[in-house]
Design a protein around this motif. Structure first.
Motif, short mmCIF file in Angstrom:
data_model
loop_
_atom_site.label_atom_id
_atom_site.label_comp_id
_atom_site.label_asym_id
_atom_site.label_seq_id
_atom_site.Cartn_x
_atom_site.Cartn_y
_atom_site.Cartn_z
N THR A 20 9.58 2.27 4.21
CA THR A 20 10.30 2.27 2.93
C THR A 20 11.42 1.24 2.95
OG1 THR A 20 9.85 4.63 2.72
CG2 THR A 20 11.51 3.70 1.25
N THR B 257 0.84 -1.20 0.00
CA THR B 257 0.00 0.00 0.00
C THR B 257 0.88 1.25 0.00
OG1 THR B 257 -0.06 0.11 2.41
CG2 THR B 257 -1.75 -1.24 1.32
N LYS B 258 0.28 2.39 -0.32
CA LYS B 258 1.03 3.66 -0.29
C LYS B 258 1.54 3.94 1.11
CE LYS B 258 0.63 8.54 -1.56
NZ LYS B 258 1.86 8.52 -2.35
N LYS B 259 0.72 3.59 2.12
CA LYS B 259 1.13 3.81 3.51
C LYS B 259 2.37 2.98 3.84
CE LYS B 259 -0.51 3.44 8.28
NZ LYS B 259 -1.66 3.06 9.16
N GLU B 260 2.42 1.74 3.38
CA GLU B 260 3.60 0.90 3.63
C GLU B 260 4.83 1.46 2.93
OE1 GLU B 260 1.70 -3.56 4.34
OE2 GLU B 260 1.72 -2.72 2.30
N TRP B 261 4.67 1.98 1.71
CA TRP B 261 5.80 2.59 1.02
C TRP B 261 6.34 3.78 1.80
CZ3 TRP B 261 8.88 0.81 -2.52
CH2 TRP B 261 8.44 -0.10 -3.47
N GLU B 262 5.44 4.57 2.34
CA GLU B 262 5.86 5.80 3.01
C GLU B 262 6.37 5.55 4.43
OE1 GLU B 262 2.38 8.22 2.76
OE2 GLU B 262 2.78 8.85 0.68
N LYS B 263 5.72 4.65 5.15
CA LYS B 263 6.07 4.43 6.56
C LYS B 263 7.18 3.41 6.74
CE LYS B 263 3.92 3.67 11.06
NZ LYS B 263 2.65 3.37 11.79
N TYR C 183 10.92 5.47 -4.63
CA TYR C 183 11.41 5.39 -3.25
C TYR C 183 12.85 4.88 -3.16
CZ TYR C 183 6.64 6.32 -1.74
OH TYR C 183 5.41 6.92 -1.52
#
Length: 484
Positions: free
Chosen positions: A254, A246-252, A287
């Motif tokens: 990385t 998810t986008k959250k997993e990519w951001e939180k 990322y």
């Protein structure tokens, strides 16, 4: 001291071991001293006396004495031969009384395998093992014999750390023509298999504590390699199209890199769509993460042509491609390879040259000939037909005996498929009970790499003949019925 008795006891323990009388007496006395039966300072009989007692030549006794004096276990004082007096810290109590002190393994080694290693004895549905009885061993032997006839003494030295040039070229030709990779031979590095490839990537691309991603559920061997490198391994859930961050997993969370099996997700068997592959590549670029693409059994796709590898989908894809010949040829060959981006060629070559001395040039050269002569392509064609027939027989047997309770996943490719079972059933207990019946089934719950648990069994079918498939699934169904 009754030396004849000691000698007879020692001979009884060593029955079946061939050695000269000299070596036998030497080992007998050495063993007796180290066991503490001959005490420090004790005087041994003269060489003639002991030779007479044991009915051996005096030279035999002299040899044993001189060897033990050289090792510091005996001392020659005048005409006397004494047991050395400084052995108190070296000599153990008799072996029967020894107590082995347990040693704690490092945190990196606290990994629990499932549940036993069946290799070396046939068990139905072992995963990851091809149909070894159908390997063209006569052709392979001829390739090896030809290589050994032409091998020179210089090739008996340590091999090129990055692999034999001719094999790297042959693999590059195969991958560009069949898997859609865009690579040159210099980007290919020969390893001992996927596990070594993963270990090299783990140490080269991330530091201890760095976050890396793996599929959940996923390949246990990858999980172990990454944990052993002291990385923070995060399981990312898979869906019908493969790993789905998810986008959250990519951001939180990385990652430094992502380990994935897009062509035949291990263990559920999903095939990652081209759209999902392109999305993953784009996110990795955004990322600054790398993708490790494990293409472990993509050669055996049956429902349509193989999808192109992620590595060749876009220019300069941030992908390290891993391959192995364990599934296509035979596991004991122990030859795998990595295809790294051009920017990593030099550093990876340096890492391999410093810490990974290679050998077995003859095997690599034979494999190069096997590939370039067309034997590999012919073997794959035969195996695709064989595995398709065995897959069909397995699916028919599952539908017949387990259709009311099991759902089949991942039969479109590779050499294993998976059945999902109701949550109420304990797949670990079922696996243990099935193994006692000669049926090896890997429980999916043991392959969880995060909080999501999958309940079911993984079945490798490559080694099971069509005619025996129904029998083994019937056995498995009987085991499962005990838990329903």
């Amino acid at each position: 001291m009754d030396y004849q008795f000691l000698f007879d006891q020692f001979n009884a323990r060593q029955s079946g071991i061939k050695q000269s009388q000299q070596r036998r007496l030497y080992h007998c006395l050495r063993d007796t001293i180290l066991r503490g039966q001959l005490k420090a300072g004790m005087q041994l009989p003269g060489s003639r006396t002991l030779a007479t007692e044991l009915k051996v030549s005096r030279n035999t006794v002299l040899y044993a004495y001189e060897q033990l004096i050289t090792e510091g276990l005996l001392l020659s004082v005048g005409r006397s031969t004494l047991v050395a007096s400084n052995l108190s810290t070296l000599v153990s109590t008799p072996v029967a009384a020894n107590i082995t002190k347990p040693r704690q393994l490092s945190a990196r080694a606290q990994l629990t395998p499932w549940p036993t290693d069946p290799h070396g004895a046939f068990a139905a549905f072992m995963s990851g093992v091809p149909a070894l009885a159908h390997f063209p061993i006569a052709i392979w032997r001829r390739c090896l014999e030809r290589v050994w006839r032409e091998l020179n003494f210089q090739q008996l030295d340590y091999a090129n750390a990055v692999g034999e040039p001719i094999l790297r070229v042959a693999i590059a030709e195969h991958l560009t023509s069949t898997r859609g990779l865009v690579c040159s031979a210099e980007q290919i590095f020969i390893t001992d298999g996927t596990q070594q490839s993963l270990g090299i990537c783990a140490h080269a691309l991330a530091s201890a504590g760095d976050i890396v991603w793996i599929e959940n559920p996923g390949y246990g061997g990858a999980f172990q390699s990454l944990k052993a490198a002291e990385l923070d391994v995060r399981g990312i859930a898979v869906d019908a199209e493969g790993i789905a961050p998810t986008k959250k997993e990519w951001e939180k969370f990385t990652p430094k890199f992502i380990y994935t099996t897009p062509s035949h997700q291990f263990p559920l068997g999903s095939v990652m769509s081209v759209v999902r592959r392109l999305e993953l590549i784009e996110s990795a670029k955004q990322y600054d993460a790398l993708i490790i693409e494990d293409d472990y059994d993509s050669e055996f796709r049956r429902d349509g042509p193989p999808l192109p590898a992620m590595q060749g989908l876009v220019a300069d894809a941030p992908v390290i491609y891993l391959g192995t010949f364990s599934k296509t040829l035979f596991p004991a060959l122990r030859i795998g390879y990595m295809v790294v981006p051009k920017g990593l060629v030099e550093p990876f070559a340096g890492i391999l040259k410093l810490g990974h001395l290679r050998g077995r040039s003859a095997d690599q050269l034979a494999l190069a000939e096997f590939l370039r002569a067309g034997h590999f392509a012919n073997h794959l064609k035969k195996m695709r037909r064989l595995y398709a027939a065995r897959r069909d027989a397995l699916v028919a047997a599952i539908n017949k005996h387990l259709g009311h309770i099991a759902i089949i996943y991942g039969g479109s490719s590779g050499i294993h498929l998976t059945i999902a079972l109701p949550e109420a059933l304990n797949d670990v207990s079922i696996s243990r009970a099935a193994l006692a019946q000669g049926v090896y089934t890997q429980p999916l719950s043991k392959l969880a790499t995060g909080s999501v648990l999958c309940n079911g069994l993984m079945l490798g079918y490559a080694q099971v003949p069509e005619a025996e498939m129904d029998k083994y699934i019937s056995l498995l169904a009987n085991v499962i019925s005990e838990y329903v």
